[in-house]
Write a protein that holds these residues in place. Sequence first.
Motif, PDB file in Angstrom:
ATOM      1  N   ALA A 125     -30.964  -0.625  35.894  1.00 27.63           N
ATOM      2  CA  ALA A 125     -32.319  -0.392  36.429  1.00 27.63           C
ATOM      3  C   ALA A 125     -32.333   0.123  37.861  1.00 27.63           C
ATOM      4  CB  ALA A 125     -33.201  -1.638  36.302  1.00 27.63           C
ATOM      5  N   VAL A 126     -31.238  -0.022  38.606  1.00 37.65           N
ATOM      6  CA  VAL A 126     -31.164   0.573  39.945  1.00 37.65           C
ATOM      7  C   VAL A 126     -29.906   1.439  40.049  1.00 37.65           C
ATOM      8  CG1 VAL A 126     -32.536  -1.176  41.130  1.00 37.65           C
ATOM      9  CG2 VAL A 126     -30.072  -1.521  40.884  1.00 37.65           C
ATOM     10  N   LYS A 152     -40.986   8.756  28.654  1.00 39.30           N
ATOM     11  CA  LYS A 152     -40.416   9.123  29.947  1.00 39.30           C
ATOM     12  C   LYS A 152     -39.512   7.993  30.435  1.00 39.30           C
ATOM     13  CE  LYS A 152     -42.645  13.050  30.582  1.00 39.30           C
ATOM     14  NZ  LYS A 152     -41.922  14.347  30.607  1.00 39.30           N
ATOM     15  N   LEU A 153     -38.401   8.357  31.031  1.00 40.56           N
ATOM     16  CA  LEU A 153     -37.444   7.356  31.493  1.00 40.56           C
ATOM     17  C   LEU A 153     -38.089   6.360  32.446  1.00 40.56           C
ATOM     18  CD1 LEU A 153     -34.611   6.182  31.830  1.00 40.56           C
ATOM     19  CD2 LEU A 153     -34.160   7.968  33.534  1.00 40.56           C
ATOM     20  N   GLU A 154     -38.891   6.837  33.364  1.00 37.82           N
ATOM     21  CA  GLU A 154     -39.503   5.930  34.334  1.00 37.82           C
ATOM     22  C   GLU A 154     -40.435   4.935  33.650  1.00 37.82           C
ATOM     23  OE1 GLU A 154     -41.470   6.024  38.806  1.00 37.82           O
ATOM     24  OE2 GLU A 154     -41.232   7.885  37.693  1.00 37.82           O
ATOM     25  N   ASN A 155     -41.160   5.366  32.628  1.00 33.07           N
ATOM     26  CA  ASN A 155     -42.020   4.445  31.878  1.00 33.07           C
ATOM     27  C   ASN A 155     -41.185   3.378  31.182  1.00 33.07           C
ATOM     28  OD1 ASN A 155     -44.216   5.987  32.635  1.00 33.07           O
ATOM     29  ND2 ASN A 155     -44.301   7.128  30.714  1.00 33.07           N
ATOM     30  N   ASN A 158     -40.068   0.856  33.710  1.00 37.43           N
ATOM     31  CA  ASN A 158     -41.169   0.035  34.200  1.00 37.43           C
ATOM     32  C   ASN A 158     -41.607  -1.036  33.204  1.00 37.43           C
ATOM     33  OD1 ASN A 158     -41.265   1.410  36.624  1.00 37.43           O
ATOM     34  ND2 ASN A 158     -42.885   2.820  35.974  1.00 37.43           N
ATOM     35  N   ARG A 159     -41.387  -0.795  31.907  1.00 40.70           N
ATOM     36  CA  ARG A 159     -41.798  -1.800  30.917  1.00 40.70           C
ATOM     37  C   ARG A 159     -40.737  -2.875  30.713  1.00 40.70           C
ATOM     38  NH1 ARG A 159     -41.569   2.506  27.150  1.00 40.70           N
ATOM     39  NH2 ARG A 159     -43.806   2.339  26.879  1.00 40.70           N
ATOM     40  N   GLY A 160     -39.588  -2.750  31.390  1.00 41.00           N
ATOM     41  CA  GLY A 160     -38.563  -3.777  31.290  1.00 41.00           C
ATOM     42  C   GLY A 160     -37.712  -3.680  30.047  1.00 41.00           C
ATOM     43  N   ASP A 165     -36.248  -6.053  25.253  1.00 40.75           N
ATOM     44  CA  ASP A 165     -36.602  -5.902  23.846  1.00 40.75           C
ATOM     45  C   ASP A 165     -36.161  -4.585  23.237  1.00 40.75           C
ATOM     46  OD1 ASP A 165     -38.240  -4.276  25.293  1.00 40.75           O
ATOM     47  OD2 ASP A 165     -40.122  -4.952  24.401  1.00 40.75           O
ATOM     48  N   ALA A 166     -35.002  -4.054  23.625  1.00 37.88           N
ATOM     49  CA  ALA A 166     -34.602  -2.755  23.108  1.00 37.88           C
ATOM     50  C   ALA A 166     -33.103  -2.539  23.252  1.00 37.88           C
ATOM     51  CB  ALA A 166     -35.360  -1.650  23.854  1.00 37.88           C
ATOM     52  N   ILE A 167     -32.590  -1.635  22.406  1.00 39.39           N
ATOM     53  CA  ILE A 167     -31.237  -1.108  22.585  1.00 39.39           C
ATOM     54  C   ILE A 167     -31.394   0.331  23.038  1.00 39.39           C
ATOM     55  CG2 ILE A 167     -29.031  -0.557  21.505  1.00 39.39           C
ATOM     56  CD1 ILE A 167     -29.551  -2.723  19.452  1.00 39.39           C
TER      57      ILE A 167
END
Length: 292
Positions: A125-126, A152-155, A158-160, A165-167
């Motif tokens: 994330a950083v 979008k990557l930034e979205n 931002n949703r974590g 909750d994802a691969i």
Amino acid sequence: MPKSESLTKLWRPNGIDRAWELKQQLGADTMFIAGGTLIQLQREQGTAMPAHLISLEWIDSMSGINEIKVNSKEYLRIGSLAALSAIQLHPIVNESYLLLADAAGQVASPAVRNRATIGGNICYAVGDTLPALIAMDAEATWYDGEKTQTDKLENYLNRGGPQKDAIFTSILIPKRTRPENSNSIRYYRKVGRREAFIPSLVTVAVSVDLNRVNRIEEIRLAAGGGTYRPHRLMASEQLLAGTILSKHALKNLHEKIIEEYQPDDDFFATAHYRKMMAANLIIAELASYLDS
């Protein structure tokens, strides 16, 4: 060694569905891994090892670097398991996506880049590649247990999604054609220490298209550094969009970047230092085109 580390069990599913099922079965004390350098980084930061590690390395659908077309739009697709060194040296990346090649080549040390994956760098994330990817208008694809989604990557950040909750499965970078009689600026810069597992102080990425009279046709700016999640500097972009590049415009842009970019103080640098560094790096690069 902490007790939890001695009991850690490694799982190696050969499909994304199976990897997801394992995560649901094994519970919260479970983590996905690929190259493993993110786990190393988290251990350096004091995070205990989980009871279970699910390796994604055998999932072929998450590998590869290739050009694809989606709904008549062309992209460079990079599977999340692609090593940073492979991205840095890939001929297509070096021909048409130099911003990403520059960013991948500045992550940690060569030994780390040989092992670290683009997926791990994004899910941190950083990660240092994020400003470049955001400036390139990259999209993320991820599996949510039912289907593969794209945004979008930034979205996505931002949703974590990387933590919860994802691969994360791949990154999609739109293919861009340079307009005739134009000048394209693609610039990435990282300021930091040499240690492999310490976040950079400041990272910036610039993607600007100028027409033949130096009017800005398109602009994307992104900045990160430390524990600040990289973002597009959209207010700064709007200030320059459609204007002719000039000393006066750059002076105003410098002030806007300092206002918009909001990093934190930490042990290594103050927020003020990071603000000034990011603004100076972006302005210096754009200023070099004033007389070109």
